[in-house]
Design a protein around this motif. Sequence first.
Motif, PDB file in Angstrom:
ATOM      1  N   PHE A  85      26.872 -22.925  61.377  1.00  0.00           N
ATOM      2  CA  PHE A  85      25.557 -23.591  61.429  1.00  0.00           C
ATOM      3  C   PHE A  85      25.037 -24.044  62.620  1.00  0.00           C
ATOM      4  O   PHE A  85      25.952 -24.451  63.619  1.00  0.00           O
ATOM      5  N   TYR A 128      22.459 -27.264  63.631  1.00  0.00           N
ATOM      6  CA  TYR A 128      21.497 -28.217  63.290  1.00  0.00           C
ATOM      7  C   TYR A 128      20.474 -28.512  64.480  1.00  0.00           C
ATOM      8  O   TYR A 128      21.301 -28.397  65.640  1.00  0.00           O
ATOM      9  N   GLN A 131      17.969 -32.054  65.930  1.00  0.00           N
ATOM     10  CA  GLN A 131      17.504 -33.238  65.751  1.00  0.00           C
ATOM     11  C   GLN A 131      16.491 -33.498  66.654  1.00  0.00           C
ATOM     12  O   GLN A 131      16.553 -33.665  67.968  1.00  0.00           O
ATOM     13  N   HIS A 188      15.591 -36.829  61.868  1.00  0.00           N
ATOM     14  CA  HIS A 188      16.956 -36.822  61.305  1.00  0.00           C
ATOM     15  C   HIS A 188      17.358 -35.363  61.327  1.00  0.00           C
ATOM     16  O   HIS A 188      16.521 -34.401  61.749  1.00  0.00           O
ATOM     17  N   LEU A 189      18.588 -35.010  61.424  1.00  0.00           N
ATOM     18  CA  LEU A 189      19.463 -33.524  61.333  1.00  0.00           C
ATOM     19  C   LEU A 189      18.753 -32.969  60.378  1.00  0.00           C
ATOM     20  O   LEU A 189      18.502 -33.108  59.205  1.00  0.00           O
ATOM     21  N   LEU A 212      18.489 -28.337  59.288  1.00  0.00           N
ATOM     22  CA  LEU A 212      19.083 -27.010  59.481  1.00  0.00           C
ATOM     23  C   LEU A 212      18.275 -26.220  60.221  1.00  0.00           C
ATOM     24  O   LEU A 212      17.071 -25.780  60.020  1.00  0.00           O
ATOM     25  N   LYS A 256      22.023 -20.577  59.808  1.00  0.00           N
ATOM     26  CA  LYS A 256      23.102 -20.613  59.184  1.00  0.00           C
ATOM     27  C   LYS A 256      23.870 -19.247  58.782  1.00  0.00           C
ATOM     28  O   LYS A 256      23.179 -18.237  58.854  1.00  0.00           O
ATOM     29  N   PHE A 288      23.032 -29.244  67.452  1.00  0.00           N
ATOM     30  CA  PHE A 288      24.497 -29.273  66.997  1.00  0.00           C
ATOM     31  C   PHE A 288      25.008 -27.988  66.641  1.00  0.00           C
ATOM     32  O   PHE A 288      24.271 -27.394  65.478  1.00  0.00           O
ATOM     33  N   LEU A 345      31.817 -30.283  57.303  1.00  0.00           N
ATOM     34  CA  LEU A 345      31.187 -29.792  58.388  1.00  0.00           C
ATOM     35  C   LEU A 345      31.899 -30.386  59.608  1.00  0.00           C
ATOM     36  O   LEU A 345      32.129 -31.973  59.647  1.00  0.00           O
ATOM     37  N   PHE A 390      31.270 -30.806  63.535  1.00  0.00           N
ATOM     38  CA  PHE A 390      30.335 -30.526  64.560  1.00  0.00           C
ATOM     39  C   PHE A 390      30.793 -30.712  65.921  1.00  0.00           C
ATOM     40  O   PHE A 390      31.726 -31.285  66.301  1.00  0.00           O
ATOM     41  N   GLY A 391      29.977 -29.928  66.932  1.00  0.00           N
ATOM     42  CA  GLY A 391      30.269 -30.186  68.351  1.00  0.00           C
ATOM     43  C   GLY A 391      29.611 -31.302  68.790  1.00  0.00           C
ATOM     44  O   GLY A 391      28.917 -32.033  68.030  1.00  0.00           O
TER      45      GLY A 391
END
Lengths: 117, 113
Positions: free
Chosen positions: B34, B36, B38, B43-44, B46, B49, B90, B101, B103-104
Motif C-alpha cells: 500500500f 498512503y 497524508q 488524515h491518512l 489510501l 494498493k 507512507f 499494516l 508502515f515505513g
Amino acid sequence: GAGVSQTPSNKVTEKGKYVELRCDPISGHTALYWYRQSLGQGPEFLIYFQGTGAADDSGLPNDRFFAVRPEGSVSTLKIQRTERGDSAVYLCASSLTFNGGGTDTQYFGPGTRLTVL
Amino acid sequence: AQSVSQHNHHVILSEAASLELGCNYSYGGTVNLFWYVQYPGQHLQLLLKYFSGDPLVKGIKGFEAEFIKSKFSFNLRKPSVQWSDTAEYFCAVMGYGNNRLAFGKGNQVVVIP
C-alpha cells in the motif's frame, strides 16, 4: 457516519494518570484497528478487533495498554499510569470486514494527539 | 515480522518535475502493499494498493507504483507533480493472513510552485 471519528482530538495529561481514547468506526465496518504514530515515524500497529473480540493484540507495548469494543462498534483505548514515552498520535482505522487476505482497505481517522507531561 | 524501509525522507521539487519514492519491504511470504498519503491537516488516506495480478498499479491523482518481487520493492511514481501533491507519503506492507499494516517512516514531499 461519513468517516472514522476519534475523540478527543487532543489530550494533555500528567505522568501517572489514566486516559481513555475513543474511536467511532465507519458504520457497518466490522474490523477496527488501533495504531500509534510517534514523531518522525510511521504508524505502528497496536491491536485489531473483529467484532467484539481482539483478534490480534500483539502490538500493545505492555500491560498498561488495553482496548475494548464491547458492542462491536465503538472502541476505547485505555492507558494506565501514563508515561512521557506514551506521547504520540493514536490512530484508529476500520475496514468493512475481517479478511485474512488483507484486501479490505483500512480507513483512518484523524487521530488523538496525546501529550504526557 | 514485516518491515518497510523508505529513503530520502525529505524531498523538495518544483512543479512539473517527476517524483519517485522508494519503498523496500521485508517479509518471508506473500504480501499486500500500500501507499498512503497524508495531506497537510488531513488524515491518512489510501493512494493505491497491490494485492495480485499486474505489478503496475495505478492510483488516484495520477500516481502509480510497481511491485518488483525480486527486489522486494514497491516504488511510487508520478510523472509530473503539482503543488497540491505536497504531503507525507507512507509505504505499508501487510503479510498475507494477517491484518496488520507495517508502515515505513514516510517521505515528506514539498512541491514548490
